[in-house]
Design an enzyme around this catalytic site. Structure first.
Site, PDB file in Angstrom:
ATOM      1  N   SER A  24       0.823  -1.202   0.000  1.00  0.00           N
ATOM      2  CA  SER A  24       0.000   0.000   0.000  1.00  0.00           C
ATOM      3  C   SER A  24       0.867   1.267   0.000  1.00  0.00           C
ATOM      4  O   SER A  24       1.654   1.481  -0.924  1.00  0.00           O
ATOM      5  CB  SER A  24      -0.943  -0.032   1.209  1.00  0.00           C
ATOM      6  OG  SER A  24      -1.927   0.969   1.129  1.00  0.00           O
TER       7      SER A  24
ATOM      8  N   ASP B  35     -10.389  -3.532  -4.492  1.00  0.00           N
ATOM      9  CA  ASP B  35      -9.542  -2.500  -3.894  1.00  0.00           C
ATOM     10  C   ASP B  35      -9.651  -1.233  -4.725  1.00  0.00           C
ATOM     11  O   ASP B  35      -9.461  -1.274  -5.949  1.00  0.00           O
ATOM     12  CB  ASP B  35      -8.087  -3.007  -3.879  1.00  0.00           C
ATOM     13  CG  ASP B  35      -7.099  -2.025  -3.269  1.00  0.00           C
ATOM     14  OD1 ASP B  35      -7.499  -0.921  -2.855  1.00  0.00           O
ATOM     15  OD2 ASP B  35      -5.897  -2.367  -3.202  1.00  0.00           O
TER      16      ASP B  35
ATOM     17  N   HIS C  24      -8.064  -4.890  -0.572  1.00  0.00           N
ATOM     18  CA  HIS C  24      -6.845  -4.225  -0.133  1.00  0.00           C
ATOM     19  C   HIS C  24      -6.397  -4.845   1.190  1.00  0.00           C
ATOM     20  O   HIS C  24      -7.223  -5.162   2.052  1.00  0.00           O
ATOM     21  CB  HIS C  24      -7.129  -2.735   0.062  1.00  0.00           C
ATOM     22  CG  HIS C  24      -5.937  -1.911   0.370  1.00  0.00           C
ATOM     23  ND1 HIS C  24      -5.103  -1.416  -0.613  1.00  0.00           N
ATOM     24  CD2 HIS C  24      -5.421  -1.491   1.551  1.00  0.00           C
ATOM     25  CE1 HIS C  24      -4.144  -0.720  -0.059  1.00  0.00           C
ATOM     26  NE2 HIS C  24      -4.297  -0.744   1.254  1.00  0.00           N
TER      27      HIS C  24
END
Length: 308
Positions: free
Chosen positions: A157, A250, A280
């Site tokens: 991320s 996501d 995610h």
């Protein structure tokens, strides 16, 4: 394809509480720590040979780092890992399982670095600290994995964004980087950007579009800065080969895949995989969900292949 049915419990759990973006930074940090440290079963952590807390020389003074060594003899790859958390959350403890997992699966020494967080330290503080972390790891690779030809960066991320940015700096500074593992990376901070995944997954599990906006407001004043919005970088030629893993459910999916295509267009070897039905943050769910576990192992296997 909808969220994998094996993760319905996650959807139920998250819907029962307040959204990330509706609370304070302190609340968000506390909630992440409870979920990832306090409530996690220590027996689910991957087995590594040793763990050592240390420091590295960051942009404005020493920062904590943690070194994980695998059950492998002889020279091995070295991976610098930058944790996720939207540049606002996370630390060495919240992402200890991910660092251990990479260490065990890749058979590499992993150096997890703790960079400064926003809003106390907005961009470019985190970027500068991660670049400093890579310089430190590159200089010490002989004492770490022992093989200077097999140095990599990895992150999830926000950490994937910071690692990708460090990979560009590595090219510019002549640091020999063999690979980068980018797990559902953020690559485009511009709000005017239109991606179907931001619409389809606006209320996505573990990360919503409102959360993305909340992180950005705390972190970045200029969304056009290409050190952060890497998808708009004018020159990606010569950066390290990449593994880019994205999740179908996501909001960051499409910009991660667009970055993989931008790397390919620049002549960079890329292994890009989209994991259907996963949200995610799937790399942290392998201990409770077999599909996430399989995807996490495959991403590490792809990195290991680049580091052979």
């Amino acid at each position: 394809m909808p969220l994998d049915p094996g993760l319905d419990w996650l959807k139920t759990m998250l819907s029962a509480g307040p959204s990330l973006s509706s609370g304070t930074v302190e609340q968000a940090r506390t909630n992440l720590r409870v979920a990832t440290v306090d409530l996690r079963d220590p027996s689910t952590k991957a087995s590594v040979r040793s763990v050592e807390d240390t420091t590295y020389a960051a942009h404005e003074g020493p920062r904590p780092a943690r070194v994980y060594r695998p059950h492998v003899e002889g020279p091995v790859p070295t991976v610098m890992f930058a944790h996720g958390g939207g540049y606002v959350l996370g630390d060495l403890d919240t992402h200890d399982p991910q660092a251990r997992f990479i260490c065990a699966e890749v058979g590499a020494v992993v150096v997890s670095i703790d960079y400064r967080l926003a809003p106390e330290h907005p961009f470019p503080s985190g970027h500068l600290d991660v670049v400093a972390g890579l310089r430190h790891v590159a200089a010490a690779v002989g004492e770490l994995g022992g093989d200077p030809a097999r140095l990599a960066v990895a992150g999830d991320s926000g950490g994937a964004n910071l690692s990708a940015g460090a990979a560009v700096v590595a090219r510019d500074e002549g640091i020999a980087l063999a690979a980068q593992l980018l797990l559902y990376p953020s690559t485009d901070f511009t709000e005017e950007a239109t991606y179907p995944s931001r619409v389809e997954n606006a209320e996505g599990m573990l990360l919503s579009v409102d959360d993305m906006r909340w992180f950005r407001q705390h972190y970045l004043a200029d969304p056009s800065d290409v050190r952060a919005s890497l998808l708009h970088h004018p020159d990606l030629t010569g950066v390290a080969p990449a593994v880019v893993a994205t999740a179908e459910c996501d909001p960051l999916r499409d910009e991660g895949e667009a970055y993989a295509e931008a790397l390919r267009a620049a002549g960079v070897p890329v292994v890009a995989r989209r994991y259907d039905g996963l949200p995610h943050g799937f790399f942290g769910l392998g201990h409770v969900h077999p599909v996430s576990d399989k995807a996490s192992r495959e991403a590490c296997a792809d990195l290991k292949e680049l580091l052979r």
